[in-house]
Design an enzyme around this catalytic site. Structure first.
Site, mmCIF file in Angstrom:
data_model
loop_
_atom_site.group_PDB
_atom_site.id
_atom_site.type_symbol
_atom_site.label_atom_id
_atom_site.label_comp_id
_atom_site.label_asym_id
_atom_site.label_seq_id
_atom_site.Cartn_x
_atom_site.Cartn_y
_atom_site.Cartn_z
ATOM 1 N N CYS A 94 -10.308 21.833 12.165
ATOM 2 C CA CYS A 94 -11.819 21.028 11.588
ATOM 3 C C CYS A 94 -12.303 20.776 10.677
ATOM 4 O O CYS A 94 -13.614 20.553 10.558
ATOM 5 C CB CYS A 94 -12.768 23.074 11.116
ATOM 6 S SG CYS A 94 -11.878 24.217 12.730
ATOM 7 N N HIS A 383 -19.751 26.473 16.033
ATOM 8 C CA HIS A 383 -18.918 25.642 15.474
ATOM 9 C C HIS A 383 -17.705 24.769 16.528
ATOM 10 O O HIS A 383 -16.405 24.975 16.530
ATOM 11 C CB HIS A 383 -18.419 26.684 14.333
ATOM 12 C CG HIS A 383 -16.982 25.744 13.580
ATOM 13 N ND1 HIS A 383 -16.795 24.229 13.215
ATOM 14 C CD2 HIS A 383 -15.826 26.141 13.767
ATOM 15 C CE1 HIS A 383 -15.832 24.362 12.439
ATOM 16 N NE2 HIS A 383 -15.315 25.673 13.473
ATOM 17 N N CYS A 413 -12.946 24.316 5.607
ATOM 18 C CA CYS A 413 -11.683 25.299 6.004
ATOM 19 C C CYS A 413 -11.166 24.888 7.203
ATOM 20 O O CYS A 413 -12.293 24.947 8.219
ATOM 21 C CB CYS A 413 -11.469 26.338 5.486
ATOM 22 S SG CYS A 413 -12.580 27.647 6.907
HETATM 23 C C1 LIG Z 1 -11.632 27.044 10.234
HETATM 24 C C2 LIG Z 1 -12.095 27.229 11.450
HETATM 25 O O1 LIG Z 1 -13.448 26.904 12.193
HETATM 26 S S1 LIG Z 1 -11.298 27.869 12.755
HETATM 27 C C3 LIG Z 1 -12.536 29.058 13.296
HETATM 28 C C4 LIG Z 1 -12.731 28.334 15.024
HETATM 29 N N1 LIG Z 1 -13.532 29.538 15.630
HETATM 30 C C5 LIG Z 1 -12.182 30.339 15.974
HETATM 31 O O2 LIG Z 1 -11.743 30.900 16.121
HETATM 32 C C6 LIG Z 1 -13.914 30.479 16.773
HETATM 33 C C7 LIG Z 1 -13.444 32.283 16.325
HETATM 34 N N2 LIG Z 1 -15.048 32.922 17.514
HETATM 35 C C8 LIG Z 1 -14.061 33.631 18.705
HETATM 36 O O3 LIG Z 1 -12.961 33.617 19.105
HETATM 37 C C9 LIG Z 1 -15.257 34.528 20.079
HETATM 38 O O4 LIG Z 1 -16.242 34.104 19.456
HETATM 39 C C10 LIG Z 1 -15.700 35.712 19.716
HETATM 40 C C11 LIG Z 1 -13.956 36.770 19.890
HETATM 41 C C12 LIG Z 1 -15.802 36.652 17.728
HETATM 42 C C13 LIG Z 1 -16.222 36.811 20.736
HETATM 43 O O5 LIG Z 1 -16.584 35.788 21.658
HETATM 44 P P1 LIG Z 1 -17.403 36.722 23.118
HETATM 45 O O6 LIG Z 1 -17.149 38.116 23.490
HETATM 46 O O7 LIG Z 1 -16.988 36.004 23.616
HETATM 47 O O8 LIG Z 1 -18.508 37.073 22.734
HETATM 48 P P2 LIG Z 1 -19.854 36.839 22.757
HETATM 49 O O9 LIG Z 1 -20.712 35.711 22.351
HETATM 50 O O10 LIG Z 1 -19.844 37.285 24.044
HETATM 51 O O11 LIG Z 1 -20.114 37.831 21.814
HETATM 52 C C14 LIG Z 1 -20.033 39.523 22.270
HETATM 53 C C15 LIG Z 1 -21.012 40.498 22.323
HETATM 54 O O12 LIG Z 1 -22.047 40.188 20.744
HETATM 55 C C16 LIG Z 1 -23.264 40.483 20.583
HETATM 56 N N3 LIG Z 1 -23.702 39.785 19.252
HETATM 57 C C17 LIG Z 1 -22.852 38.040 19.304
HETATM 58 N N4 LIG Z 1 -23.574 37.799 17.762
HETATM 59 C C18 LIG Z 1 -24.277 39.087 17.559
HETATM 60 C C19 LIG Z 1 -25.228 39.149 16.514
HETATM 61 N N5 LIG Z 1 -25.512 38.046 16.048
HETATM 62 N N6 LIG Z 1 -26.397 39.656 16.920
HETATM 63 C C20 LIG Z 1 -26.011 40.833 17.976
HETATM 64 N N7 LIG Z 1 -25.097 40.884 19.254
HETATM 65 C C21 LIG Z 1 -24.689 39.648 18.792
HETATM 66 C C22 LIG Z 1 -23.276 39.247 22.096
HETATM 67 O O13 LIG Z 1 -25.063 39.470 22.870
HETATM 68 C C23 LIG Z 1 -22.388 39.683 23.313
HETATM 69 O O14 LIG Z 1 -23.000 41.292 23.402
HETATM 70 P P3 LIG Z 1 -22.850 41.557 24.701
HETATM 71 O O15 LIG Z 1 -21.109 41.575 25.333
HETATM 72 O O16 LIG Z 1 -23.755 42.692 25.296
HETATM 73 O O17 LIG Z 1 -23.346 40.564 25.613
#
Ligand SMILES: CC(=O)SCCNC(=O)CCNC(=O)[C@H](O)C(C)(C)COP(=O)(O)OP(=O)(O)OC[C@H]1O[C@@H](n2cnc3c(N)ncnc32)[C@H](O)[C@@H]1OP(=O)(O)O
Length: 426
Positions: A94, A383, A413
């Site tokens: 990242c 991201h 990070c």
């Molecule tokens: C150094 C670095 O940067 S490390 C970081 C690297 N990045 C990562 O590791 C990515 C981390 N994120 C992920 O792996 C994924 O986004 C997860 C596992 C957290 C979630 O994945 P998913 O379950 O596919 O997310 P999705 O977008 O479908 O959201 C799940 C639910 O939450 C809801 N939701 C998400 N955000 C919000 C919000 N702010 N408010 C209300 N509802 C929300 C969605 O609408 C969805 O609802 P639904 O199931 O009724 O449609």
């Protein structure tokens, strides 16, 4: 080199990005090459660089197909820059977009080039699927076979299950844990509550929405493939809605959810960096100068909660070299991999007890929350790993340009227990 007062000043004079999209939404048909070329061409058009020979373009992607060997150079060849413009790919998880900017900035500072473009791209929607090890070995052996019979013998070893692809993993090879699972440990170790994380996430969306409303992103290349703004931004989210989301990484006892984590995202960004002379010759105003940058690692194989906390060390090293304190800044841009990771870093900087665990005798102190991620950050924008560095650098540079003068602190990070910090000044 950056931070060396004998060297040339390095200015951020331009930027561009395409709106970011949650994975598997808008850019499912777009490759890394399509997206980075779109971001590049937008930059070239805005700053009238068509046909120009630029010192170098540095780009990168965290998730690449094996055919994308020379991704950035291919994008340059598809762009309207002079075709002699060299390019290279860098990758530091990242931190990639920060590392490409540091690379170009150091070349400018040393006088090797006068201007360059730095950026990054990632597509979580176009993540490559890899064939299993057994099938790969059989296919390679069949290719080497001298006779039809030998080839048939190799092919006869293939079983149906060998066609099962190996899915891309967002996981640390050394620990077998995902970024989210590591950060669950961070949240527990530093007692970061679900409520704190949800409130932080809510503010990220609210601040991003306000930034759009006041026109902060009007200069973004838009729309791209029909998308005019970051589609992860949720104007309708609330603490009540966030509280209802189920834990994403520790289903039993976790506090990280889809709402307080950055989502998997597609997107691209780039920056135009130059010496003051190069910018002045073209009448391009300087947004901000990159004056200091630091990249460090941290031990996380044993202390698994540390994975995303390397910016604690990067900040310390950088502030020492710059002879500044953590409070000497007008804006702070801290990449939001997860709300819990930002909140943990802030807590460690503030706490005399916690900072001692990192080997420091004194806390770095509190920062003014009103100066932090004032236009929202990765939880709201999304991201796309390698594109985040360009987004945060551009945001900070634009904030300083709007203010007219000041100093900005930036921290990102990264996987592999790495962290980068940068100082921008104007
Ligand atoms: C150094 C670095 O940067 S490390 C970081 C690297 N990045 C990562 O590791 C990515 C981390 N994120 C992920 O792996 C994924 O986004 C997860 C596992 C957290 C979630 O994945 P998913 O379950 O596919 O997310 P999705 O977008 O479908 O959201 C799940 C639910 O939450 C809801 N939701 C998400 N955000 C919000 C919000 N702010 N408010 C209300 N509802 C929300 C969605 O609408 C969805 O609802 P639904 O199931 O009724 O449609």
């Amino acid at each position: 080199m950056l931070g060396n007062h004998q060297s040339r000043k390095v200015a951020i004079v331009g930027y561009n990005r395409i709106p970011f999209a949650r994975h598997n939404t808008f850019y499912t048909q777009a490759s890394n090459k399509d997206m980075f070329t779109a971001a590049l061409n937008g930059l070239i058009e805005r700053y009238h660089l068509q046909g120009q020979l630029i010192g170098e373009v540095a780009g990168g992607a965290v998730i690449k197909h094996s055919t994308q060997l020379n991704l950035t150079r291919e994008c340059v060849m598809d762009s309207s820059l002079d075709q002699r413009t060299p390019a290279c790919d860098l990758q530091q998880a990242c931190n990639t977009g920060i590392e490409t900017a540091i690379y170009i900035a150091n070349k400018i500072a040393l006088g090797q080039i006068d201007a360059g473009i730095a950026g990054g791209v990632d597509s979580a929607s176009d993540a490559p699927l890899v064939l299993g090890e057994k099938l790969r070995k059989i296919l390679l052996a069949a290719r080497r076979a001298k006779t039809f019979g030998q080839r048939l013998t190799e092919f006869s070893k293939i079983r149906f299950k060998d066609f099962t692809p190996v899915a891309p993993m967002n996981m640390e090879p050394g620990t077998g844990l995902s970024m989210g699972e590591h950060t669950e440990l961070t949240a527990k170790y530093y007692h970061i509550s679900r409520e704190e994380q949800d409130l932080f996430a809510l503010k990220s969306h609210q601040k991003l929405a306000l930034a759009y409303d006041r026109g902060f992103f009007d200069d973004m290349l838009s729309p791209y493939l029909g998308l005019a703004l970051d589609n992860n931004m949720r104007r309708d989210t609330s603490l009540e809605k966030l509280a209802k989301l189920k834990p994403a990484f520790d289903k039993q006892d976790g506090s990280l959810t889809a709402g307080n984590s950055s989502p998997l995202t597609d997107g691209a960004s780039c920056l135009l960096l130059a010496s003051e002379e190069w910018a002045a010759e073209r009448g391009l105003p300087v947004l901000a100068y990159i004056t200091f940058a630091e990249v460090t690692g941290i031990e996380y194989l044993k202390q698994k909660q540390n994975l995303l906390l390397a910016p604690v060390y990067a900040a310390a090293d950088m502030l020492k070299k710059a002879e500044l304190t953590l409070q000497d800044f007008d804006f702070y841009e801290i990449h939001e991999a997860f709300a819990a990771q930002v909140l943990a870093i802030l807590k460690i900087w503030e706490s005399p007890e916690l900072i001692r665990e990192f080997g420091f005798s004194e806390a770095f102190g509190k920062i003014d929350a009103n100066k932090l991620n004032v236009n929202g950050s990765s939880i709201a924008t999304g991201h796309p790993f390698a594109a985040t560095g360009g987004r945060v650098l551009a945001t900070l540079a634009k904030l300083l340009a709007e203010k007219g003068s000041g100093r900005g602190f930036l921290s990102v990070c990264a996987a592999g227990g790495m962290g980068a910090t940068v100082i921008l000044e104007r």
